[in-house]
Structures are given as structure tokens and as C-alpha cells.
Scaffold this active site. Structure first.
Site, PDB file in Angstrom:
ATOM      1  N   ASP A 205       0.854  -1.190   0.000  1.00 15.97           N
ATOM      2  CA  ASP A 205       0.000   0.000   0.000  1.00 15.97           C
ATOM      3  C   ASP A 205       0.893   1.245   0.000  1.00 15.97           C
ATOM      4  O   ASP A 205       1.900   1.308   0.709  1.00 15.97           O
ATOM      5  CB  ASP A 205      -0.913  -0.009   1.239  1.00 15.97           C
ATOM      6  CG  ASP A 205      -2.061   0.975   1.106  1.00 15.97           C
ATOM      7  OD1 ASP A 205      -3.216   0.528   0.978  1.00 15.97           O
ATOM      8  OD2 ASP A 205      -1.803   2.204   1.109  1.00 15.97           O
ATOM      9  N   ILE A 206       0.498   2.228  -0.777  1.00  9.65           N
ATOM     10  CA  ILE A 206       1.301   3.451  -0.919  1.00  9.65           C
ATOM     11  C   ILE A 206       1.300   4.280   0.378  1.00  9.65           C
ATOM     12  O   ILE A 206       2.245   5.026   0.643  1.00  9.65           O
ATOM     13  CB  ILE A 206       0.829   4.277  -2.145  1.00  9.65           C
ATOM     14  CG1 ILE A 206       1.930   5.158  -2.689  1.00  9.65           C
ATOM     15  CG2 ILE A 206      -0.435   5.060  -1.854  1.00  9.65           C
ATOM     16  CD1 ILE A 206       1.667   5.680  -4.100  1.00  9.65           C
TER      17      ILE A 206
ATOM     18  N   ASN B 162     -12.738  -3.256   2.649  1.00 10.83           N
ATOM     19  CA  ASN B 162     -13.693  -2.142   2.655  1.00 10.83           C
ATOM     20  C   ASN B 162     -14.613  -2.289   1.444  1.00 10.83           C
ATOM     21  O   ASN B 162     -14.144  -2.546   0.334  1.00 10.83           O
ATOM     22  CB  ASN B 162     -12.944  -0.809   2.592  1.00 10.83           C
ATOM     23  CG  ASN B 162     -12.089  -0.569   3.829  1.00 10.83           C
ATOM     24  OD1 ASN B 162     -12.443  -0.992   4.916  1.00 10.83           O
ATOM     25  ND2 ASN B 162     -10.964   0.098   3.651  1.00 10.83           N
TER      26      ASN B 162
ATOM     27  N   GLY C 196     -16.137   2.466   3.560  1.00  8.56           N
ATOM     28  CA  GLY C 196     -14.845   3.155   3.481  1.00  8.56           C
ATOM     29  C   GLY C 196     -14.019   2.791   2.261  1.00  8.56           C
ATOM     30  O   GLY C 196     -12.803   3.006   2.247  1.00  8.56           O
ATOM     31  N   GLN C 197     -14.671   2.258   1.216  1.00 11.50           N
ATOM     32  CA  GLN C 197     -13.919   1.866   0.012  1.00 11.50           C
ATOM     33  C   GLN C 197     -13.637   3.082  -0.860  1.00 11.50           C
ATOM     34  O   GLN C 197     -14.556   3.831  -1.202  1.00 11.50           O
ATOM     35  CB  GLN C 197     -14.726   0.828  -0.792  1.00 11.50           C
ATOM     36  CG  GLN C 197     -13.959   0.295  -1.987  1.00 11.50           C
ATOM     37  CD  GLN C 197     -14.751  -0.748  -2.776  1.00 11.50           C
ATOM     38  OE1 GLN C 197     -15.919  -1.017  -2.475  1.00 11.50           O
ATOM     39  NE2 GLN C 197     -14.121  -1.324  -3.777  1.00 11.50           N
TER      40      GLN C 197
ATOM     41  N   HIS D  58     -10.246  -5.473  -3.184  1.00  9.69           N
ATOM     42  CA  HIS D  58      -8.908  -5.677  -2.612  1.00  9.69           C
ATOM     43  C   HIS D  58      -8.999  -6.032  -1.147  1.00  9.69           C
ATOM     44  O   HIS D  58      -9.866  -5.546  -0.430  1.00  9.69           O
ATOM     45  CB  HIS D  58      -8.031  -4.437  -2.798  1.00  9.69           C
ATOM     46  CG  HIS D  58      -8.641  -3.159  -2.293  1.00  9.69           C
ATOM     47  ND1 HIS D  58      -9.575  -2.452  -3.004  1.00  9.69           N
ATOM     48  CD2 HIS D  58      -8.453  -2.471  -1.142  1.00  9.69           C
ATOM     49  CE1 HIS D  58      -9.924  -1.366  -2.327  1.00  9.69           C
ATOM     50  NE2 HIS D  58      -9.266  -1.367  -1.184  1.00  9.69           N
TER      51      HIS D  58
ATOM     52  N   HIS E  13      -6.893  -5.641   2.265  1.00  8.78           N
ATOM     53  CA  HIS E  13      -5.748  -5.072   2.977  1.00  8.78           C
ATOM     54  C   HIS E  13      -5.230  -6.170   3.910  1.00  8.78           C
ATOM     55  O   HIS E  13      -6.022  -6.756   4.660  1.00  8.78           O
ATOM     56  CB  HIS E  13      -6.176  -3.905   3.866  1.00  8.78           C
ATOM     57  CG  HIS E  13      -6.681  -2.697   3.154  1.00  8.78           C
ATOM     58  ND1 HIS E  13      -5.925  -1.558   2.987  1.00  8.78           N
ATOM     59  CD2 HIS E  13      -7.893  -2.424   2.595  1.00  8.78           C
ATOM     60  CE1 HIS E  13      -6.637  -0.646   2.351  1.00  8.78           C
ATOM     61  NE2 HIS E  13      -7.835  -1.137   2.106  1.00  8.78           N
TER      62      HIS E  13
HETATM   63  P1  5GP Z   1      -9.741   1.409   0.223  1.00  8.03           P
HETATM   64  O1  5GP Z   1     -10.002   2.638   1.027  1.00  8.03           O
HETATM   65  O2  5GP Z   1     -10.369   1.487  -1.140  1.00  8.03           O
HETATM   66  O3  5GP Z   1     -10.062   0.143   0.963  1.00  8.03           O
HETATM   67  O4  5GP Z   1      -8.169   1.339   0.065  1.00  8.03           O
HETATM   68  C1  5GP Z   1      -7.465   1.745  -1.045  1.00  8.03           C
HETATM   69  C2  5GP Z   1      -6.010   1.688  -0.684  1.00  8.03           C
HETATM   70  O5  5GP Z   1      -5.255   1.812  -1.859  1.00  8.03           O
HETATM   71  C3  5GP Z   1      -5.546   2.815   0.259  1.00  8.03           C
HETATM   72  O6  5GP Z   1      -5.008   2.249   1.454  1.00  8.03           O
HETATM   73  C4  5GP Z   1      -4.484   3.570  -0.550  1.00  8.03           C
HETATM   74  O7  5GP Z   1      -3.389   3.982   0.220  1.00  8.03           O
HETATM   75  C5  5GP Z   1      -4.087   2.546  -1.596  1.00  8.03           C
HETATM   76  N1  5GP Z   1      -3.696   3.155  -2.867  1.00  8.03           N
HETATM   77  C6  5GP Z   1      -4.375   4.080  -3.577  1.00  8.03           C
HETATM   78  N2  5GP Z   1      -3.727   4.407  -4.702  1.00  8.03           N
HETATM   79  C7  5GP Z   1      -2.599   3.638  -4.712  1.00  8.03           C
HETATM   80  C8  5GP Z   1      -1.504   3.535  -5.634  1.00  8.03           C
HETATM   81  O8  5GP Z   1      -1.429   4.195  -6.673  1.00  8.03           O
HETATM   82  N3  5GP Z   1      -0.525   2.642  -5.299  1.00  8.03           N
HETATM   83  C9  5GP Z   1      -0.567   1.889  -4.170  1.00  8.03           C
HETATM   84  N4  5GP Z   1       0.447   1.056  -3.948  1.00  8.03           N
HETATM   85  N5  5GP Z   1      -1.579   1.980  -3.286  1.00  8.03           N
HETATM   86  C10 5GP Z   1      -2.569   2.842  -3.544  1.00  8.03           C
END
Ligand code: 5GP
Ligand code: ZN
Length: 122
Positions: free
Chosen positions: A36-37, A96, A102-103, A109, A111
Site C-alpha cells: 500500500d502506498i 472495505n 470506506g472503500q 482488494h 488489505h
Molecule cells: P480502500 O479505502 O479502497 O479500501 O483502500 C485503497 C487503498 O489503496 C488505500 O489504502 C491507498 O493507500 C491505496 N492506494 C491508492 N492508490 C494507490 C496507488 O497508486 N498505489 C498503491 N500502492 N496503493 C494505492
């Protein structure tokens, strides 16, 4: 109508295709995993199907094998990424789903989060 295999506007489809760089953790025919970034914890990677499925809300019996594969793979990858063994160590799996869930990225995906606490979140 069947879901498209890939969404040209989806950031995770672009990561899977190598169009956006990522720090890869694992790849096989069906799934891709990358760091995760914005990690919440010492270990934080995302495990995604290669197929563009928008969220857990779009899964059904046809995804049973894929979801099972991801669930069985996650603990193995968690350990490889440095999560200490159960029960003292362990990890958290978060999926999420939707706005209230919270998605933010609409490509299914998991986490996988772990490592010594405190964590930034979770
Ligand atoms: P969500 O909130 O949809 O469950 O989580 C999305 C996750 O994707 C977040 O934790 C965010 O930091 C990660 N993310 C978003 N854009 C990128 C990206 O371009 N590269 C990587 N490695 N992670 C990303
Ligand atoms: Zn996608």
C-alpha cells in the site's frame, strides 16, 4: 451482462498491467499483491484479483474459488512480509466495501496489515 475483465480507468487494473509502478509482493495467474502506498502499519499490502471486480458486493458463487485462493494466500504472504506467527503476532485482513464501508478504490482488494504495534490506523 458480464463484468469487463479490466477497467481502463481503474488504478489497480493499471497497477496489475504495470502501467503504474508498484512494489510487488506476489503475482500468479489470478491475483496480484503490492505494498500500500500509504501504509498504516509495518506490514501493509493489498491483495487483488487480476479480474476487475468492483467490490465484495459484486461477488457470487462464480468467485468462490478466487476468494478462497485469496483467503488462503493472505496468511502465507503476511508471514513472508514479516508478520510474526500467531497468536503473539498475526495480522488483520480488511475488505472495505462501498462508501459506508470506506472503500476508495473500486477494484476488490484485501488489505493485509500487521507488524508490531502501535499502528497509524486500525
Ligand atoms: P480502500 O479505502 O479502497 O479500501 O483502500 C485503497 C487503498 O489503496 C488505500 O489504502 C491507498 O493507500 C491505496 N492506494 C491508492 N492508490 C494507490 C496507488 O497508486 N498505489 C498503491 N500502492 N496503493 C494505492
Ligand atoms: Zn480494476
Amino acid at each position: 451482462m458480464t463484468e469487463p475483465q479490466h477497467d481502463p480507468n481503474c488504478i489497480f487494473c493499471k497497477i496489475i498491467a504495470g502501467q503504474i509502478p508498484s512494489k510487488k509482493v506476489y503475482e500468479d495467474e489470478h491475483v496480484f499483491a503490492f505494498h500500500d502506498i500509504h501504509p498504516w502499519a509495518p506490514v501493509h499490502f493489498l491483495l487483488v484479483p487480476k479480474l476487475h471486480i468492483p467490490s465484495m458486493a459484486q461477488t457470487g458463487p462464480e468467485q468462490q474459488a478466487l476468494l478462497g485462493h485469496m483467503m488462503v494466500l493472505a496468511p502465507k504472504l503476511a508471514q513472508e512480509q514479516g508478520c510474526e506467527p500467531y497468536p503473539e503476532g498475526g495480522f488483520r485482513i480488511v475488505v472495505n466495501t462501498g462508501t459506508h464501508g470506506g472503500q476508495e478504490v473500486h477494484h476488490l482488494h484485501m488489505h493485509v496489515i500487521g507488524g508490531p504495534r502501535p499502528w497509524l490506523k486500525g
